[in-house]
Design an enzyme around this catalytic site. Structure first.
Site, PDB file in Angstrom:
ATOM      1  N   ARG A   1     -21.352  13.185  -2.485  1.00  0.00           N
ATOM      2  CA  ARG A   1     -22.627  13.924  -2.636  1.00  0.00           C
ATOM      3  C   ARG A   1     -23.696  12.816  -1.981  1.00  0.00           C
ATOM      4  O   ARG A   1     -24.857  12.716  -2.233  1.00  0.00           O
ATOM      5  CB  ARG A   1     -22.918  14.315  -4.061  1.00  0.00           C
ATOM      6  CG  ARG A   1     -22.273  15.338  -4.544  1.00  0.00           C
ATOM      7  CD  ARG A   1     -22.164  16.795  -3.965  1.00  0.00           C
ATOM      8  NE  ARG A   1     -21.339  17.394  -4.493  1.00  0.00           N
ATOM      9  CZ  ARG A   1     -20.252  17.788  -4.080  1.00  0.00           C
ATOM     10  NH1 ARG A   1     -19.590  16.953  -2.953  1.00  0.00           N
ATOM     11  NH2 ARG A   1     -19.265  18.311  -4.592  1.00  0.00           N
TER      12      ARG A   1
ATOM     13  N   SER B   1     -25.856  21.460  -9.810  1.00  0.00           N
ATOM     14  CA  SER B   1     -25.574  20.219 -10.570  1.00  0.00           C
ATOM     15  C   SER B   1     -26.534  19.437 -10.864  1.00  0.00           C
ATOM     16  O   SER B   1     -26.942  18.970  -9.764  1.00  0.00           O
ATOM     17  CB  SER B   1     -24.362  19.555 -10.007  1.00  0.00           C
ATOM     18  OG  SER B   1     -23.163  20.483 -10.112  1.00  0.00           O
TER      19      SER B   1
ATOM     20  N   GLU C   1     -28.394  13.896  -9.355  1.00  0.00           N
ATOM     21  CA  GLU C   1     -27.955  14.557  -7.827  1.00  0.00           C
ATOM     22  C   GLU C   1     -29.049  15.343  -7.466  1.00  0.00           C
ATOM     23  O   GLU C   1     -29.375  15.392  -6.153  1.00  0.00           O
ATOM     24  CB  GLU C   1     -26.825  15.367  -8.242  1.00  0.00           C
ATOM     25  CG  GLU C   1     -26.136  16.025  -6.841  1.00  0.00           C
ATOM     26  CD  GLU C   1     -24.786  16.871  -6.939  1.00  0.00           C
ATOM     27  OE1 GLU C   1     -24.128  16.414  -8.028  1.00  0.00           O
ATOM     28  OE2 GLU C   1     -24.782  17.836  -6.355  1.00  0.00           O
TER      29      GLU C   1
HETATM   30  C1  LIG Z   1     -26.664  27.877  -8.206  1.00  0.00           C
HETATM   31  C2  LIG Z   1     -26.393  26.648  -7.372  1.00  0.00           C
HETATM   32  C3  LIG Z   1     -24.944  26.166  -7.146  1.00  0.00           C
HETATM   33  C4  LIG Z   1     -24.676  24.916  -6.478  1.00  0.00           C
HETATM   34  N1  LIG Z   1     -23.349  24.521  -6.209  1.00  0.00           N
HETATM   35  C5  LIG Z   1     -23.043  23.585  -5.451  1.00  0.00           C
HETATM   36  C6  LIG Z   1     -22.039  23.144  -5.305  1.00  0.00           C
HETATM   37  O1  LIG Z   1     -21.023  23.906  -5.614  1.00  0.00           O
HETATM   38  N2  LIG Z   1     -21.467  22.078  -4.309  1.00  0.00           N
HETATM   39  C7  LIG Z   1     -22.650  21.234  -3.732  1.00  0.00           C
HETATM   40  O2  LIG Z   1     -22.418  20.209  -2.968  1.00  0.00           O
HETATM   41  N3  LIG Z   1     -23.898  21.693  -4.169  1.00  0.00           N
HETATM   42  C8  LIG Z   1     -24.097  22.550  -4.820  1.00  0.00           C
HETATM   43  N4  LIG Z   1     -25.486  23.034  -5.254  1.00  0.00           N
HETATM   44  C9  LIG Z   1     -26.493  22.014  -4.644  1.00  0.00           C
HETATM   45  C10 LIG Z   1     -27.176  22.496  -3.157  1.00  0.00           C
HETATM   46  O3  LIG Z   1     -27.035  23.903  -2.968  1.00  0.00           O
HETATM   47  C11 LIG Z   1     -26.563  21.445  -2.325  1.00  0.00           C
HETATM   48  O4  LIG Z   1     -27.029  20.199  -2.451  1.00  0.00           O
HETATM   49  C12 LIG Z   1     -27.214  22.004  -0.889  1.00  0.00           C
HETATM   50  O5  LIG Z   1     -26.367  21.213   0.305  1.00  0.00           O
HETATM   51  C13 LIG Z   1     -28.482  21.651  -0.419  1.00  0.00           C
HETATM   52  O6  LIG Z   1     -28.939  22.412   0.590  1.00  0.00           O
HETATM   53  P1  LIG Z   1     -30.573  22.694   0.864  1.00  0.00           P
HETATM   54  O7  LIG Z   1     -30.563  23.316   2.350  1.00  0.00           O
HETATM   55  O8  LIG Z   1     -30.822  23.771  -0.321  1.00  0.00           O
HETATM   56  O9  LIG Z   1     -31.148  21.630   0.673  1.00  0.00           O
HETATM   57  P2  LIG Z   1     -32.573  20.980  -0.263  1.00  0.00           P
HETATM   58  O10 LIG Z   1     -32.290  21.262  -1.596  1.00  0.00           O
HETATM   59  O11 LIG Z   1     -33.632  21.691   0.598  1.00  0.00           O
HETATM   60  O12 LIG Z   1     -32.430  19.487   0.147  1.00  0.00           O
HETATM   61  C14 LIG Z   1     -31.661  18.814  -0.373  1.00  0.00           C
HETATM   62  C15 LIG Z   1     -31.527  17.317   0.312  1.00  0.00           C
HETATM   63  O13 LIG Z   1     -31.373  17.486   1.630  1.00  0.00           O
HETATM   64  C16 LIG Z   1     -32.441  16.956   2.454  1.00  0.00           C
HETATM   65  N5  LIG Z   1     -32.340  17.623   3.634  1.00  0.00           N
HETATM   66  C17 LIG Z   1     -32.409  19.220   3.795  1.00  0.00           C
HETATM   67  N6  LIG Z   1     -32.438  19.623   5.107  1.00  0.00           N
HETATM   68  C18 LIG Z   1     -32.258  18.518   5.853  1.00  0.00           C
HETATM   69  C19 LIG Z   1     -31.866  18.218   7.307  1.00  0.00           C
HETATM   70  N7  LIG Z   1     -32.048  19.223   7.925  1.00  0.00           N
HETATM   71  N8  LIG Z   1     -31.644  16.852   7.654  1.00  0.00           N
HETATM   72  C20 LIG Z   1     -31.705  15.895   6.866  1.00  0.00           C
HETATM   73  N9  LIG Z   1     -32.029  16.006   5.496  1.00  0.00           N
HETATM   74  C21 LIG Z   1     -32.025  17.389   5.028  1.00  0.00           C
HETATM   75  C22 LIG Z   1     -33.487  17.131   1.717  1.00  0.00           C
HETATM   76  O14 LIG Z   1     -34.677  16.066   2.080  1.00  0.00           O
HETATM   77  C23 LIG Z   1     -33.123  16.783   0.297  1.00  0.00           C
HETATM   78  O15 LIG Z   1     -32.885  15.333   0.225  1.00  0.00           O
HETATM   79  C24 LIG Z   1     -25.765  24.032  -6.000  1.00  0.00           C
HETATM   80  C25 LIG Z   1     -27.235  24.526  -6.240  1.00  0.00           C
HETATM   81  C26 LIG Z   1     -27.412  25.875  -6.742  1.00  0.00           C
HETATM   82  C27 LIG Z   1     -28.931  26.195  -7.163  1.00  0.00           C
END
Ligand SMILES: Cc1cc2nc3c(=O)[nH]c(=O)nc-3n(C[C@H](O)[C@H](O)[C@H](O)COP(=O)(O)OP(=O)(O)OC[C@H]3O[C@@H](n4cnc5c(N)ncnc54)[C@H](O)[C@@H]3O)c2cc1C
Length: 305
Positions: free
Chosen positions: A178, A227, A297
């Site tokens: 992560r 998480s 996380e």
């Molecule tokens: C119901 C639920 C279930 C989930 N299950 C999982 C799972 O099974 N496995 C898992 O790994 N995660 C899981 N997650 C967490 C989340 O979905 C992941 O971490 C996902 O990769 C975040 O992507 P996001 O676009 O929503 O990023 P955001 O939440 O918007 O941002 C997360 C981080 O990424 C950075 N970021 C976003 N876009 C960019 C970019 N273009 N360039 C550089 N940095 C960037 C942001 O600055 C921030 O630090 C879950 C979340 C929820 C709500």
């Protein structure tokens, strides 16, 4: 609360900008928790060039934060000073070339998984379980159900704070659990993945299994950030939280999920301070009962109110 409007200064610093700049833009609707104050400025670049032009011109003392689909994000109640970058339509293309899938950083993981499946490219189904976009998957080394971003990434592109655009090979990414080792200021713009040959029907069936497993074990249709804490080496965060007696624990409008104890839920009207305060209380109780220091996380961003 509101911030001083700096959009005129930002426009003047980057003439010819094609994307949109909005002052005091609400962020609550852009994160899964639905909490938090506004962005001082919300910038939605038209494409990678536009993003680079903006970053080259943007005064170096203006803080910049990129957000994806906000599924791993807690926006604090005082809002986010400086500029929040959100990658919209210009970053959502998905293209298939043999076993390679090229996807914009704004493309939803779920869509990338579906395109790969329909093209008979196996190995990307795990993206079906992650409700974010590709930029977030790169930054978080997102993974689920036995697969991780690092397993399928070939290369990606990103723009650094000074507007330099460069390509990153898998070996440059510094991926661990992560976590991505690329400098925090880099905004990823697209990624190329490679899978292996597979039968579309079998891959789609695997994705359906993932959907069902998630629905049975996670509060997927609620205001949550997934998480909350990283699994400490050799341990499961949810078990430590459960052992500390935190299942269902409430603080104001925030609650530890009854279904999955590593998920926090924000009831309608909950503040980010309540969600973060509950998370800190869970960390305290786990430290007391197990002697383990849980690490967040979820990314907590912005100012306390
Ligand atoms: C119901 C639920 C279930 C989930 N299950 C999982 C799972 O099974 N496995 C898992 O790994 N995660 C899981 N997650 C967490 C989340 O979905 C992941 O971490 C996902 O990769 C975040 O992507 P996001 O676009 O929503 O990023 P955001 O939440 O918007 O941002 C997360 C981080 O990424 C950075 N970021 C976003 N876009 C960019 C970019 N273009 N360039 C550089 N940095 C960037 C942001 O600055 C921030 O630090 C879950 C979340 C929820 C709500």
């Amino acid at each position: 609360m509101s911030f001083p409007d700096i959009t005129a200064t930002l426009h003047a610093a980057a003439p010819g900008l094609r994307g949109s700049l909005e002052a005091n833009a609400p962020l609550a609707g852009l994160s899964w928790f639905r909490t938090g104050g506004p962005a001082q400025t919300l910038f939605q670049p038209a494409d990678e060039d536009d993003l680079a032009i903006f970053l080259r011109g943007c005064p170096s003392d203006v803080p910049i934060l990129v957000v994806g689909l906000g599924s791993n994000l807690l926006v604090r109640d005082g809002g986010v000073p400086g500029v929040v970058v959100r990658l919209g339509k210009g970053f959502q293309a998905i293209a298939v070339d043999g076993l390679r899938i090229r996807a914009g950083a704004g493309a939803a993981d779920v869509k990338v998984a579906r395109v790969a499946a329909e093209a008979g490219v196996a190995g990307l189904s795990f993206l079906r379980g992650i409700p974010g976009a590709i930029g977030g998957a790169l930054r978080m080394n997102g993974g689920a159900y036995g697969g991780e971003t690092k397993d399928v990434l070939v290369s990606c592109r990103g723009v650094s704070r000074d507007g330099t655009v460069r390509a990153y090979a898998l070996a440059d990414m510094g991926f661990t659990y992560r976590h991505c080792g690329v400098a925090e200021d880099v905004i990823f713009t697209e990624a190329t993945f490679e899978g292996r040959p597979g039968d579309p029907a079998a891959i789609l069936a695997e994705m359906n299994d993932i959907t069902q497993a998630r629905q049975a074990s996670q509060p997927v249709n609620t205001r949550t950030g997934g998480s909350t804490f990283k699994n400490p080496p050799g341990l499961k965060a949810w078990e430590l939280v459960d052992k500390a007696g935190c299942r269902g624990l409430r603080m104001g409008g925030a609650q530890v999920s009854e279904l999955h104890t590593n998920f926090l839920i924000a009831q309608p009207g909950a503040t980010a301070a309540e969600v973060e305060g509950l998370g800190e209380e869970v960390r305290r109780r786990v430290r007391e009962t197990s002697g383990v220091e849980l690490e967040w996380e979820i990314k907590r961003v912005g100012l306390q109110a």
